[in-house]
Motif scaffolding. Structure first.
Motif, PDB file in Angstrom:
ATOM      1  N   ARG A 114      -4.918  19.860 -45.885  1.00  0.00           N
ATOM      2  CA  ARG A 114      -4.119  18.931 -46.673  1.00  0.00           C
ATOM      3  C   ARG A 114      -3.458  17.876 -45.780  1.00  0.00           C
ATOM      4  O   ARG A 114      -3.495  16.678 -46.088  1.00  0.00           O
ATOM      5  CB  ARG A 114      -3.051  19.680 -47.463  1.00  0.00           C
ATOM      6  N   ARG A 160      -6.035  15.394 -44.484  1.00  0.00           N
ATOM      7  CA  ARG A 160      -6.500  14.450 -45.511  1.00  0.00           C
ATOM      8  C   ARG A 160      -5.437  13.394 -45.792  1.00  0.00           C
ATOM      9  O   ARG A 160      -5.756  12.220 -45.972  1.00  0.00           O
ATOM     10  CB  ARG A 160      -6.837  15.203 -46.806  1.00  0.00           C
ATOM     11  N   GLN A 161      -4.180  13.786 -45.835  1.00  0.00           N
ATOM     12  CA  GLN A 161      -3.105  12.832 -46.064  1.00  0.00           C
ATOM     13  C   GLN A 161      -3.012  11.821 -44.927  1.00  0.00           C
ATOM     14  O   GLN A 161      -2.790  10.622 -45.161  1.00  0.00           O
ATOM     15  CB  GLN A 161      -1.779  13.579 -46.236  1.00  0.00           C
TER      16      GLN A 161
END
Length: 350
Positions: free
Chosen positions: A302, A305-306
């Motif tokens: 996560r 990806r951010q």
């Protein structure tokens, strides 16, 4: 994009989505996006899970290992999360309102299973499609000598070209058999010519002619089956419990060349049993790739990806300002405004 016939729209009970970049700085110029949905079988309590993934891997003949690494990173960081309602207001018919960004297929709540799953999940069918970019050689073609070996359309022969000898050199088939990529996925036999790379002349002729009369390939790339559709067969525990069920492939082929692309699109028509895959713990999971994926999910998926998403936004804004007339106009206006403002300030100070 996933399309559903209108008469089946009400059967979509929940959806999950995922995305991962494997390009420069993990941005999305290469990578994968996916949709997982739950299809409620009519007149039954059963739900069929379907996962659709579109992928784009590294190009060039010599980048075989990069493609395998891209696949590994997709398995590790393509994680599906539930799609939920964004709005809580109600419409005039007392139905919950959704924001415009919500998927049109969304009809119910998210799956009760909130655990994030990656590409492989025990109870879902899986279809992977896209420009996987696997080639028929590890090196670029040598002008003259190699291009002489390119497949040619022979309208007078049922063989319809000598591309089968080239197909034996296909990287994807070799790497799949060696269990180095697309683990566990199956592919229907290929009986269509390479889908890449068509020349500019071929693209122009595609707009003028209904049917190809010659195969005109770009001379600096080996003709290859870059565009593929693969799928995951039924798990072993389901075959044992329900041996009468099977996935049936109807046709796997290529559509006509489009004048706007050097790739030829491919299609796959298949029938999947309207029976949910049972949880493996009920009957034993064995060594099925659904239960034992080739790579573990990256615990930092996560955050990575951010971080990549922020870079994508920055690059997108920069590209807009530099590469479009509208963006250049904004930059010019800012420069002129700054200079005028500076001149006004200088005049006031003198």
């Amino acid at each position: 994009m996933v399309f559903v016939l209108d008469q089946h729209r009400e059967n979509i009970r929940w959806t999950k989505t995922g995305g991962v970049g494997v390009g420069l700085q993990e941005m999305g110029n290469k990578g994968a996006v996916g949709l997982r949905l739950g299809y409620a079988v009519s007149d039954s309590d059963d739900t069929v899970e379907l996962t659709f993934v579109a992928a784009h891997l590294a190009p060039m003949e010599e980048a075989l290992q990069r493609r395998n690494d891209d696949w590994k990173n997709i398995v590790r960081r393509l994680v599906f999360v539930p799609v939920t309602m964004k709005g809580t207001s109600k419409t005039t018919n007392s139905q919950p309102a959704f924001e415009e960004i919500e998927p049109l297929l969304f009809k119910g709540s998210a799956s009760n299973d909130q655990k994030p799953y990656g590409l492989y999940t025990p109870t879902s069918h899986l279809i992977v499609a896209g420009d996987l970019n696997y080639r028929t050689s590890n090196t670029k073609p040598f002008p003259g000598a190699d291009t002489f070996l390119f497949p040619k359309l022979n309208t007078g022969s049922q063989d319809n070209g000598n591309f089968y000898s080239l197909l034996h050199r296909d990287q994807l088939s070799r790497e799949r058999k060696a269990d180095r990529t697309c683990h566990g996925l199956a592919e229907s036999p290929i009986h269509f010519p390479p889908t890449y790379k068509w020349s500019k002349k071929a693209q122009i002729m595609a707009e003028k002619e209904d049917k190809m009369t010659t195969w005109d390939w770009a001379k600096h790339r080996w003709p290859s089956w870059c565009d593929r559709i693969l799928y995951l067969g039924l798990p072993g525990w389901m075959k044992v419990e329900m041996p009468q069920l099977a996935i049936e492939v109807d046709k796997y082929g290529a559509l006509p060349l489009m004048p706007t692309s050097d790739h030829q699109p491919v299609f796959l028509t298949m029938k999947i049993p309207l029976k949910g895959i049972p949880a493996p713990e009920e009957v034993g999971g064995g060594d099925d790739v659904r239960v034992h994926p080739p790579f573990d999910i990256d615990p930092q998926w996560r955050e990575r990806r951010q971080s990549a998403r922020r870079k994508e936004i920055a690059v997108g804004i920069l590209a807009y300002l530099v590469l479009t007339w509208e963006g250049r106009s904004i930059v010019l206006a800012l420069i002129i405004g700054t200079l005028l403002g500076w001149s006004v300030v200088q005049g006031l100070l003198l």
